[in-house]
Enzyme design. Sequence first.
Site, PDB file in Angstrom:
ATOM      1  N   SER A 183      40.686  30.696  -9.173  1.00  0.00           N
ATOM      2  CA  SER A 183      41.896  29.961  -8.866  1.00  0.00           C
ATOM      3  C   SER A 183      42.475  30.443  -7.541  1.00  0.00           C
ATOM      4  CB  SER A 183      42.917  30.169  -9.995  1.00  0.00           C
ATOM      5  OG  SER A 183      44.079  29.435  -9.748  1.00  0.00           O
ATOM      6  N   GLY A 184      42.770  29.500  -6.635  1.00  0.00           N
ATOM      7  CA  GLY A 184      43.317  29.843  -5.326  1.00  0.00           C
ATOM      8  C   GLY A 184      42.265  30.045  -4.254  1.00  0.00           C
ATOM      9  N   THR A 188      40.158  22.785  -3.919  1.00  0.00           N
ATOM     10  CA  THR A 188      40.738  21.444  -3.753  1.00  0.00           C
ATOM     11  C   THR A 188      40.680  20.999  -2.299  1.00  0.00           C
ATOM     12  OG1 THR A 188      42.198  21.726  -5.668  1.00  0.00           O
ATOM     13  CG2 THR A 188      42.833  20.071  -4.056  1.00  0.00           C
ATOM     14  N   ASN A 238      48.496  29.652  -5.930  1.00  0.00           N
ATOM     15  CA  ASN A 238      48.088  28.464  -5.181  1.00  0.00           C
ATOM     16  C   ASN A 238      49.182  27.409  -5.255  1.00  0.00           C
ATOM     17  OD1 ASN A 238      46.736  26.324  -4.040  1.00  0.00           O
ATOM     18  ND2 ASN A 238      45.075  26.271  -5.523  1.00  0.00           N
ATOM     19  N   SER A 241      47.346  23.758  -6.931  1.00  0.00           N
ATOM     20  CA  SER A 241      46.247  24.050  -7.847  1.00  0.00           C
ATOM     21  C   SER A 241      45.929  22.839  -8.720  1.00  0.00           C
ATOM     22  CB  SER A 241      46.622  25.241  -8.735  1.00  0.00           C
ATOM     23  OG  SER A 241      45.620  25.497  -9.683  1.00  0.00           O
ATOM     24  N   SER A 242      44.653  22.467  -8.779  1.00  0.00           N
ATOM     25  CA  SER A 242      44.221  21.394  -9.681  1.00  0.00           C
ATOM     26  C   SER A 242      44.325  21.893 -11.113  1.00  0.00           C
ATOM     27  CB  SER A 242      42.776  20.985  -9.392  1.00  0.00           C
ATOM     28  OG  SER A 242      42.642  20.440  -8.116  1.00  0.00           O
ATOM     29  N   GLY A 476      39.426  27.229 -11.213  1.00  0.00           N
ATOM     30  CA  GLY A 476      38.543  28.374 -11.281  1.00  0.00           C
ATOM     31  C   GLY A 476      38.833  29.283 -12.464  1.00  0.00           C
ATOM     32  N   GLU A 478      40.206  31.990 -14.881  1.00  0.00           N
ATOM     33  CA  GLU A 478      41.606  32.368 -15.043  1.00  0.00           C
ATOM     34  C   GLU A 478      41.758  33.555 -15.995  1.00  0.00           C
ATOM     35  OE1 GLU A 478      43.907  28.164 -14.112  1.00  0.00           O
ATOM     36  OE2 GLU A 478      43.887  28.914 -16.161  1.00  0.00           O
TER      37      GLU A 478
END
Length: 644
Positions: A183-184, A188, A238, A241-242, A476, A478
């Site tokens: 994540s981050g 995206t 992020n 973030s999606s 991603g 987590e």
Amino acid sequence: MEAGAHVWIYDGKTEETWILCEVIKKEKEALTLAKLSAAGKPSSSHLTRSRKKGKVGKDESYNGVELANAPTSGVKGSDDNLMALVHLNEPALLHAVQERFMKNKIYTWTGPILISVNPFVYLDQFKGQALLEAHKRDGLLRSQKLFPAKELSPHIFTVADRAYRQMMNGKFKSQAILISGESGAGKTEATKIVLSYLTTLGTHNAPVEGVKEVGMMEKVMMSNPILEAFGNAKTLRNDNSSRFGKFIELGFSRSGALQGAKVDVYLLEKVRLGSHSSGERNYHIFYQLLRGCSREQHKLYRFKDGATNGLELSNFFRFTGQGGAPRMRKGSDEAEYKTTLESMLVLGWSEDTVDRVLKLVAGILHLGQVKFEKGEDKGGEVAIVSTTDILQDVADLVGVDENGLETALTESILVTRGVEINRKLKVKQAEDARDGVAKSIYSALFDWVVLQVNKSIGWEDDSTVKSSTGVLDIFGFEDFTINSFEQLCINYTNEALQQQFNKFVFKLEQIEYEAENIDFSFITFPDNQDCLDLIQKKPTGILSILNDQCRVANGNDKTYAQKLYNQFCPGMKEISDDGRFLANKKQKGSLLFSIHHFAGPVEYTLETGWVEKNKDEVPLAAKKIFATAISPLMREIFPPEDVK
């Protein structure tokens, strides 16, 4: 590792983790080392590292020591591909990527795979028509077996170009681009860059002067702001973030012209609607509406600024204010609101449709403001709606019957042997029902938005599509303070992607080495198939046991936890035979367990609604009001056949 050699030593106590040193003296059982300064000079203080147990003879393996690579030649492009490094150990790879990153070179090849490090700023290498055209020319020449005079630096454009050229090499074999990372990491943004390049390659006709018709390329790119508004949120890592996974498939004709696109989505993080952490936000669309709508829309959507006690609307509403409603670090919600509305109109949504969607979004916000007080019925506690004025606003905006909505929030319906039984809810249960209804509406609205996007950008005739290129963009890996069912699903997906990565990079390479009788004993990699089996294997995997609990009449998180412990760590046992599932005495007492994922251990909290989340059912009382909704949009997102 002779005296004078440069090596990396592991030091878990420092931020760097790996420290560059010089071998001062090599003895039979240990190395004497000195840390190197930034200028490359060894320090006067020394440290030692012992030889690994059982390692004798020519095997020079020392605890926490890896060989370092010599500095690159300085020739441009000499460090573009990690496969050119002599030593391919962890610190060597990390150092090479870091050295490039410090020079604003965020892309690095490792064989056919591109490594990207998120700079968290927009660099010049992301923009500019000249750069895009250079990659188009390079790709065209290479597809014709011609080699350009100038080698281009690693770039994500090259990944997209290779996929397109391989798709168009005469065999019309469809391609897929996998964008993976925690994540981050920038997935995206990378997805948008790839889509921009592919749609540019697929747009063969130059725009006609004076004609304002929106082409397929523009439609595909303009679908992004809509999907991000309804499916992305700010997290601690992020700003964009999606919070859902998506697979975007671009369809191309025999000549390589873009015919359209299709979007498949999964795993929308519905729990975010009811709660999110401090410093985080709910979905972007809520803040865009609250901060970007006009004064006339304020009245239309029942946003009563005078009733907020001085709070900004985004901080006033419960669904948006829990995390403090922080602003974005780049851009503004007001500007993004305009972009979202423009994108809806570009994709062919009527102004009436846009208004109905925004009304529903506003209705969900107001639903979060509905409060309850204790009442009494037949000697027992029952919940009574105390904010009837807000309830009326919700009913008007969402487009459902007010009395039916009140019943859906304060009663539950159980069906036993075909007979419906109404049960009054207590205050806490009513609050959970309120949030559950909100999640159901938003989830259905999100699916409807995706459907409308696909209607706008999809190809009309399958016979015109000869091949396609798909781009996978998911959240991603987590690991939060409290990890629930959502995190398991996300991390399970990433485990599967890691297995695919291993298969592509290592397993297929080994098969090729075997076929050519090449010694490949030096290739070692962690195989995570046992972790996938732990989660997905039938009938003993974590998800299979959860599905069984959902089929039981009184299945709940506590009994589910006990089933897991009995399966993997019975009695006093604290770790499963494969070492992947962990649950010590303290964890079992708190309904916790850990999984040792490929990216590290993650502790999951079981008493967070796993069984209910896996059922993913719309409450029966809510189904009744959805089926008879006044709003055409509500009847569309909840078709009668889906709510019977």
